[in-house]
Design a protein around this motif. Structure first.
Motif, mmCIF file in Angstrom:
data_model
loop_
_atom_site.group_PDB
_atom_site.id
_atom_site.type_symbol
_atom_site.label_atom_id
_atom_site.label_comp_id
_atom_site.label_asym_id
_atom_site.label_seq_id
_atom_site.Cartn_x
_atom_site.Cartn_y
_atom_site.Cartn_z
ATOM 1 N N PRO A 42 -33.568 22.359 24.820
ATOM 2 C CA PRO A 42 -33.119 23.456 24.196
ATOM 3 C C PRO A 42 -31.945 23.834 24.818
ATOM 4 C CG PRO A 42 -34.909 24.230 25.520
ATOM 5 C CD PRO A 42 -35.051 22.744 25.674
ATOM 6 N N VAL A 43 -30.711 24.094 23.844
ATOM 7 C CA VAL A 43 -29.385 24.702 24.261
ATOM 8 C C VAL A 43 -28.964 25.689 23.358
ATOM 9 C CG1 VAL A 43 -28.998 22.494 25.713
ATOM 10 C CG2 VAL A 43 -28.098 22.889 23.298
ATOM 11 N N ARG A 44 -28.444 26.838 24.009
ATOM 12 C CA ARG A 44 -27.411 27.700 22.778
ATOM 13 C C ARG A 44 -26.087 27.103 22.450
ATOM 14 N NH1 ARG A 44 -29.404 30.950 27.174
ATOM 15 N NH2 ARG A 44 -31.438 31.995 26.743
ATOM 16 N N ASP A 45 -25.435 26.510 23.539
ATOM 17 C CA ASP A 45 -24.107 26.159 23.142
ATOM 18 C C ASP A 45 -24.044 24.373 23.514
ATOM 19 O OD1 ASP A 45 -21.506 25.258 23.565
ATOM 20 O OD2 ASP A 45 -20.799 27.001 24.613
ATOM 21 N N ILE A 46 -24.163 23.772 22.010
ATOM 22 C CA ILE A 46 -24.349 22.273 22.125
ATOM 23 C C ILE A 46 -22.953 21.841 22.571
ATOM 24 C CG2 ILE A 46 -23.413 22.083 19.766
ATOM 25 C CD1 ILE A 46 -26.462 20.050 21.040
ATOM 26 N N GLU B 19 -26.774 25.624 30.520
ATOM 27 C CA GLU B 19 -27.776 26.399 29.757
ATOM 28 C C GLU B 19 -28.854 26.955 30.566
ATOM 29 O OE1 GLU B 19 -27.046 26.394 25.997
ATOM 30 O OE2 GLU B 19 -25.008 25.944 27.178
ATOM 31 N N LEU C 273 -30.308 16.955 23.060
ATOM 32 C CA LEU C 273 -30.163 18.289 23.350
ATOM 33 C C LEU C 273 -30.332 18.943 21.578
ATOM 34 C CD1 LEU C 273 -26.861 18.039 25.357
ATOM 35 C CD2 LEU C 273 -29.145 18.410 26.346
ATOM 36 N N HIS D 280 -30.606 22.630 12.551
ATOM 37 C CA HIS D 280 -30.615 22.016 14.125
ATOM 38 C C HIS D 280 -29.201 21.133 14.236
ATOM 39 C CE1 HIS D 280 -34.188 23.915 15.153
ATOM 40 N NE2 HIS D 280 -34.764 23.277 14.040
ATOM 41 N N THR D 281 -28.725 21.340 15.325
ATOM 42 C CA THR D 281 -27.657 20.224 15.845
ATOM 43 C C THR D 281 -28.142 19.526 16.903
ATOM 44 O OG1 THR D 281 -25.826 21.737 15.064
ATOM 45 C CG2 THR D 281 -25.175 19.923 16.443
ATOM 46 N N SER E 113 -29.918 22.542 19.354
ATOM 47 C CA SER E 113 -29.518 23.856 19.228
ATOM 48 C C SER E 113 -29.526 24.290 17.773
ATOM 49 C CB SER E 113 -28.052 24.093 19.729
ATOM 50 O OG SER E 113 -27.005 23.587 18.777
ATOM 51 N N GLY E 114 -29.560 25.556 17.436
ATOM 52 C CA GLY E 114 -29.646 26.126 16.017
ATOM 53 C C GLY E 114 -31.375 26.167 15.747
ATOM 54 N N VAL F 21 -34.791 27.356 17.986
ATOM 55 C CA VAL F 21 -35.040 26.603 19.164
ATOM 56 C C VAL F 21 -35.190 27.809 20.422
ATOM 57 C CG1 VAL F 21 -33.758 25.334 21.057
ATOM 58 C CG2 VAL F 21 -33.450 24.841 18.631
#
Length: 127
Positions: free
Chosen positions: A15-19, A117, A58, A42-43, A60-61, A64
């Motif tokens: 999981p990430v906030r900033d892809i 992240e 990875l 999700h991306t 995000s969105g 997540v």
């Protein structure tokens, strides 16, 4: 007679906030491009893999969970050289949280990093 389940792992998601930032980090340390995909809200940035290996991404969105340095630890393949991957971690914005450790016999070596992240991720290589 029960049928064998097969490999225990067949896909993973980090999981990430900033892809954008996370994808740039992993592309830099592995010196390999990742494929971008959309899946609903999700991306995903998908690590390179083939039908013989485990895939992962990875993500995000949507719903997540926040990145964490606790819980499940995924080990990414840093072959052919763990040292080459580790040499790129800090310049790419990450931190080495467990330096290289040699495993007994012919099991190779491992290290841990913390990505930009905040995820703790393992690296493993045979050399």
């Amino acid at each position: 007679m029960k049928k064998a389940m097969g490999p225990a792992l067949n896909w993973f998601e980090i999981p990430v906030r900033d892809i954008e930032r996370a994808q740039a980090f992993y592309e830099a340390i592995f010196d390999a491009p990742m494929r971008r995909e959309r899946m609903g809200a999700h991306t995903l940035a998908v690590f390179p893999y083939d039908e013989e290996s485990v895939g992962g991404c990875l993500i995000s969105g949507g719903e997540v969970p926040a990145p964490s340095n606790q819980g499940t630890l995924v080990y990414l393949n840093a072959g052919p050289s763990l040292d080459a991957v580790l040499a790129r971690v800090e310049a790419a914005g990450g931190r080495i949280s467990q330096p290289r450790v040699a495993l007994p016999g012919d099991l190779g070596c491992f290290a841990h990093l913390t990505d930009p992240e905040g995820n703790r991720v393992g690296l493993h290589a045979l050399a």
